[in-house]
Every structure is written in structure tokens, then in C-alpha cells.
Design an enzyme around this catalytic site. Structure first.
Site, PDB file in Angstrom:
ATOM      1  N   ARG A 126       0.849  -1.189   0.000  1.00  0.00           N
ATOM      2  CA  ARG A 126       0.000   0.000   0.000  1.00  0.00           C
ATOM      3  C   ARG A 126       0.888   1.244   0.000  1.00  0.00           C
ATOM      4  O   ARG A 126       1.969   1.242   0.594  1.00  0.00           O
ATOM      5  CB  ARG A 126      -0.906   0.039   1.245  1.00  0.00           C
ATOM      6  CG  ARG A 126      -2.136  -0.865   1.140  1.00  0.00           C
ATOM      7  CD  ARG A 126      -3.139  -0.362   0.091  1.00  0.00           C
ATOM      8  NE  ARG A 126      -4.335  -1.186  -0.034  1.00  0.00           N
ATOM      9  CZ  ARG A 126      -4.517  -2.145  -0.940  1.00  0.00           C
ATOM     10  NH1 ARG A 126      -3.560  -2.457  -1.795  1.00  0.00           N
ATOM     11  NH2 ARG A 126      -5.663  -2.801  -0.995  1.00  0.00           N
TER      12      ARG A 126
ATOM     13  N   HIS B  37      -1.166   0.009  -9.955  1.00  0.00           N
ATOM     14  CA  HIS B  37      -1.923  -0.892  -9.061  1.00  0.00           C
ATOM     15  C   HIS B  37      -2.437  -2.118  -9.832  1.00  0.00           C
ATOM     16  O   HIS B  37      -3.633  -2.408  -9.838  1.00  0.00           O
ATOM     17  CB  HIS B  37      -3.104  -0.154  -8.386  1.00  0.00           C
ATOM     18  CG  HIS B  37      -3.543  -0.853  -7.114  1.00  0.00           C
ATOM     19  ND1 HIS B  37      -3.973  -0.168  -6.003  1.00  0.00           N
ATOM     20  CD2 HIS B  37      -3.620  -2.177  -6.789  1.00  0.00           C
ATOM     21  CE1 HIS B  37      -4.301  -1.045  -5.051  1.00  0.00           C
ATOM     22  NE2 HIS B  37      -4.086  -2.267  -5.513  1.00  0.00           N
TER      23      HIS B  37
HETATM   24  P1  NAP Z   1      -2.187 -10.667   5.311  1.00  0.00           P
HETATM   25  O1  NAP Z   1      -2.354 -12.131   5.043  1.00  0.00           O
HETATM   26  O2  NAP Z   1      -3.129 -10.015   6.269  1.00  0.00           O
HETATM   27  O3  NAP Z   1      -0.674 -10.466   5.793  1.00  0.00           O
HETATM   28  C1  NAP Z   1      -0.227  -9.267   6.305  1.00  0.00           C
HETATM   29  C2  NAP Z   1       1.189  -9.477   6.830  1.00  0.00           C
HETATM   30  O4  NAP Z   1       1.644  -8.222   7.353  1.00  0.00           O
HETATM   31  C3  NAP Z   1       1.238 -10.487   7.976  1.00  0.00           C
HETATM   32  O5  NAP Z   1       2.419 -11.259   7.900  1.00  0.00           O
HETATM   33  C4  NAP Z   1       1.267  -9.587   9.202  1.00  0.00           C
HETATM   34  O6  NAP Z   1       1.881 -10.152  10.341  1.00  0.00           O
HETATM   35  C5  NAP Z   1       2.091  -8.429   8.692  1.00  0.00           C
HETATM   36  N1  NAP Z   1       1.868  -7.235   9.515  1.00  0.00           N
HETATM   37  C6  NAP Z   1       0.698  -6.569   9.736  1.00  0.00           C
HETATM   38  N2  NAP Z   1       0.904  -5.543  10.564  1.00  0.00           N
HETATM   39  C7  NAP Z   1       2.213  -5.566  10.891  1.00  0.00           C
HETATM   40  C8  NAP Z   1       3.027  -4.774  11.750  1.00  0.00           C
HETATM   41  N3  NAP Z   1       2.520  -3.739  12.437  1.00  0.00           N
HETATM   42  N4  NAP Z   1       4.332  -5.090  11.856  1.00  0.00           N
HETATM   43  C9  NAP Z   1       4.853  -6.143  11.177  1.00  0.00           C
HETATM   44  N5  NAP Z   1       4.130  -6.938  10.350  1.00  0.00           N
HETATM   45  C10 NAP Z   1       2.829  -6.650  10.225  1.00  0.00           C
HETATM   46  O7  NAP Z   1      -2.273  -9.828   3.974  1.00  0.00           O
HETATM   47  P2  NAP Z   1      -1.962 -10.326   2.469  1.00  0.00           P
HETATM   48  O8  NAP Z   1      -3.116 -11.051   1.930  1.00  0.00           O
HETATM   49  O9  NAP Z   1      -0.635 -10.977   2.454  1.00  0.00           O
HETATM   50  O10 NAP Z   1      -1.908  -8.904   1.726  1.00  0.00           O
HETATM   51  C11 NAP Z   1      -0.969  -7.901   2.119  1.00  0.00           C
HETATM   52  C12 NAP Z   1      -1.358  -6.586   1.486  1.00  0.00           C
HETATM   53  O11 NAP Z   1      -1.100  -6.618   0.070  1.00  0.00           O
HETATM   54  C13 NAP Z   1      -2.853  -6.264   1.550  1.00  0.00           C
HETATM   55  O12 NAP Z   1      -3.203  -5.725   2.802  1.00  0.00           O
HETATM   56  C14 NAP Z   1      -3.003  -5.248   0.449  1.00  0.00           C
HETATM   57  O13 NAP Z   1      -2.781  -3.962   0.979  1.00  0.00           O
HETATM   58  C15 NAP Z   1      -1.864  -5.587  -0.531  1.00  0.00           C
HETATM   59  N6  NAP Z   1      -2.347  -6.058  -1.849  1.00  0.00           N
HETATM   60  C16 NAP Z   1      -1.963  -5.372  -2.965  1.00  0.00           C
HETATM   61  C17 NAP Z   1      -2.368  -5.801  -4.217  1.00  0.00           C
HETATM   62  C18 NAP Z   1      -1.907  -5.099  -5.470  1.00  0.00           C
HETATM   63  O14 NAP Z   1      -2.396  -5.389  -6.564  1.00  0.00           O
HETATM   64  N7  NAP Z   1      -0.968  -4.181  -5.383  1.00  0.00           N
HETATM   65  C19 NAP Z   1      -3.191  -6.933  -4.340  1.00  0.00           C
HETATM   66  C20 NAP Z   1      -3.564  -7.594  -3.180  1.00  0.00           C
HETATM   67  C21 NAP Z   1      -3.143  -7.153  -1.933  1.00  0.00           C
HETATM   68  P3  NAP Z   1       1.278 -11.474  11.033  1.00  0.00           P
HETATM   69  O15 NAP Z   1       1.618 -12.607  10.074  1.00  0.00           O
HETATM   70  O16 NAP Z   1       1.997 -11.576  12.311  1.00  0.00           O
HETATM   71  O17 NAP Z   1      -0.206 -11.255  11.164  1.00  0.00           O
END
Ligand code: NAP
Length: 310
Positions: free
Chosen positions: A225, A273
Site C-alpha cells: 500500500r 496498481h
Molecule cells: P495478510 O495475510 O493479512 O498479511 C499481512 C502481513 O503483514 C502479515 O504477515 C502480518 O503479520 C504483517 N503485519 C501486519 N501488521 C504488521 C506490523 N505492524 N508489523 C509487522 N508486520 C505486520 O495480507 P496479504 O493477503 O498478504 O496482503 C498484504 C497486502 O497486500 C494487503 O493488505 C493489500 O494492501 C496488498 N495487496 C496489494 C495488491 C496489489 O495489486 N498491489 C493486491 C492484493 C493485496 P502477522 O503474520 O503476524 O499477522
């Protein structure tokens, strides 16, 4: 009969309707899938996107869950009219797309492809041979549904991978958490990939102080993000020569305004994006699985922790 309201942009109704109906039928679910309703009190599930028409959930008095089509939930997790579980999208199609986008951009920088792609000028530049992946340190901030799979794929290609997350993890490569862990992973990351959610705790995780910890010449790749990075600090680190490049897919303001300095910066690559998107066929299966769980009285999966914000 279970009623599911599809609340996304009108054009997506045509893309999602058949895959959703197929996924419901495959699971023996009797779901009346609608894209509009005059009787919100009859709706059991809302299939939600921030681009859709529903922002006030209060009239949906019998709702069982809100099922997001998006992985990132920063635009809905604080919505106080939602009193039921909010589930985020975890979709193998979305994950597969992200693996490909991240792998491609990491390989571009690892192999120094730009030198040859950007200079087809008759000069035989054979002075620098790229190192092997095992000699390239790649760091992942975020080891969730997307980050963990991308990190594993790059580790499988031989890269010297490490990851950072909120909770401590035991994985097949070094992992870190907490503020001290952040400094450790930044200090070793020649290529840094951001796959964190947008929360109060992750905003500006890359700022003047943390960018300075990266090794000189490091590359930042952000498909997470836009709010994860302090833009001015990033530009200063690129201009001073501390950072080698930034490949950015997400921005504080989208579309990125034409006058934004990222567009013209020689060390920035902007992609609009498109790193990955939810794929109707596989996302429909995720939605249907969760509705099946709800109808069977089982707990939903991929439920957003509203306190943590993701
Ligand atoms: P997710 O499964 O919720 O994983 C988030 C990761 O971030 C987890 O490992 C979490 O830790 C870690 N995290 C959250 N807060 C943190 C903090 N304060 N300090 C350290 N680590 C932290 O999310 P995801 O499905 O992998 O997706 C990640 C992000 O990718 C989404 O939120 C979205 O913004 C982005 N995204 C972008 C696109 C694009 O096209 N550009 C597409 C899809 C998603 P824990 O494992 O300990 O919970």
C-alpha cells in the site's frame, strides 16, 4: 433460501455472477445471488468491494458476514455499522498473480536487466555478470497470505530470503518481528518487498530513519500500500544515491497524479496498481467456502482482526 448481495461495481456483476453461482452449486448451497435489493433485512451475506454501493450496513439487520472481494480492508475495517464478521479475500488466483509480479520485478533488479534493455546502442557491456540468487539478499516486510508465498517462491529460486511480520514465525528462512527485527531485516535487504497491510502501525514504516538502515544501492519494491512509505523520504534517499531504485505499484493517491515526481524520476518505476487482482473463478470458491461454513454453523475463515486493522 440464503440471500447473498453482490455489492461491487456494476461491470463486475457480469464477471462474478456465473463463477459464484457455479461455486454455490458445487457445494450444494441454495443461495439466491442478487446485485440489488429492496429488502436489506433479508440479506444473509454481502459480497463487498469498496467500489460498490454499500457503505452503510445498518439496514442489513440479519446479516451473517461481510465477505470482501479485496485483500486490503483499510477502507472498511473501521466501518462501525458492521456488527458481524468481516472476512478478507484470500484467493489462490490473487496470490499467483502477486507471486509472478513480485518475482518478475525482483529478477529485473537482481539481473540488472535495465542495462541491456535500456541501452541497445552497439556497446558490448559484458563487464558485469549478475551474481547468483544465493548471493542476493531479499527481504519481505509482511509474511501473510501473499508475502509468505512470494518469499517461499523466491527462496525456491535460491534467493537468500528473510521476512518480517507482527507475530514471530518459524519458517524455512530467517524471520524477524518487532522494531529491532525491522532494523535487522532492513540492514540485510538488497531488495526489499513490501507486502504489509495499511494500518495505523504500518503507515510510514519506510521513513527517513528506516530507509537509512537499508544497504547502499538497495531496491524497494512496493505492491502493498502507498501509505507504507513516506514519499519525500523515499525521493530523498533515491536522490542522495542511497537507494538504487524503487518499483511502486501502490500510492497514497490513485491514480497517481500526472504531476507527481515519481512519474518522471529516473530511479522510479510506476505500475498502476496492477500487481495482482482478485480472480473471479478462484475468489468465488473462497466466498462459497465461507458461506458454506456460515450455513453449517462453523466459524468463518480469513476474518479481519478489527483491533489490528487487517
Ligand atoms: P495478510 O495475510 O493479512 O498479511 C499481512 C502481513 O503483514 C502479515 O504477515 C502480518 O503479520 C504483517 N503485519 C501486519 N501488521 C504488521 C506490523 N505492524 N508489523 C509487522 N508486520 C505486520 O495480507 P496479504 O493477503 O498478504 O496482503 C498484504 C497486502 O497486500 C494487503 O493488505 C493489500 O494492501 C496488498 N495487496 C496489494 C495488491 C496489489 O495489486 N498491489 C493486491 C492484493 C493485496 P502477522 O503474520 O503476524 O499477522
Amino acid at each position: 433460501m440464503t440471500i447473498a448481495l453482490f455489492a461491487d461495481r456494476a461491470e463486475n456483476w457480469q464477471r462474478y455472477r456465473a463463477p459464484l453461482e457455479r461455486a454455490f452449486a458445487e457445494r450444494g448451497l441454495e443461495v439466491d445471488l442478487v446485485n440489488d435489493t429492496d429488502a436489506p433485512e433479508t440479506v444473509d451475506y454481502i459480497i463487498y468491494s469498496p467500489m460498490g454501493p454499500v457503505q452503510d450496513f445498518a439496514p442489513f439487520t440479519n446479516l451473517k458476514a461481510v465477505l470482501s472481494l479485496w485483500a486490503g480492508v483499510e477502507r472498511i475495517e473501521g466501518n462501525e455499522t458492521i456488527k458481524v464478521p468481516l472476512c478478507r479475500m484470500v484467493d489462490e488466483g490473487l496470490t499467483g498473480g502477486m507471486v509472478e509480479w513480485v518475482s518478475g520485478h525482483v529478477l529485473r533488479h537482481h539481473l540488472g536487466m535495465d542495462v541491456h534493455i535500456c541501452h541497445q546502442d552497439g556497446v558490448w557491456r559484458n563487464g558485469i555478470v549478475p551474481p547468483l540468487a544465493r548471493d542476493r539478499k531479499v527481504g519481505f516486510l509482511g509474511l501473510g497470505a501473499l508475502g509468505a508465498v512470494c518469499a517461499r517462491v523466491l527462496a525456491g529460486l535460491g534467493f537468500d530470503v528473510a521476512g518480517w511480520s507482527r507475530s514471530a514465525k518459524d519458517m524455512e528462512f530467517p524471520t524477524f518481528s518487532g522494531a529491532a527485527g525491522l532494523r535487522e531485516i532492513l540492514g540485510r535487504s538488497e531488495i526489499l518487498v513490501l507486502l504489509l497491510p495499511d494500518t495505523a502501525a504500518t503507515r510510514n514504516v519506510l521513513n527517513n530513519e528506516t530507509l537509512a538502515v537499508l544497504p547502499k544501492g538497495a531496491v524497494v519494491i512496493n505492491p502493498g500500500r502507498g501509505t507504507l512509505i513516506d514519499d519525500d523520504a523515499l525521493l530523498a534517499a533515491l536522490d542522495s544515491g542511497h537507494l538504487g531504485h524503487a518499483t511502486l505499484d501502490v500510492f497514497r493517491q490513485e491514480p497517481l497524479p500526472p504531476e507527481h515526481p515519481f512519474w518522471a524520476h529516473p530511479k522510479v518505476t510506476v505500475t498502476p496498481h496492477i500487481a495482482s487482482e482478485t480472480r473471479p473463478e478462484s475468489a468465488a470458491r473462497t466466498i462459497a467456502d465461507n458461506i458454506a461454513r456460515g450455513e453449517a454453523g462453523q466459524p468463518f475463515v480469513h476474518v479481519v482482526d478489527r483491533k489490528a486493522g487487517y
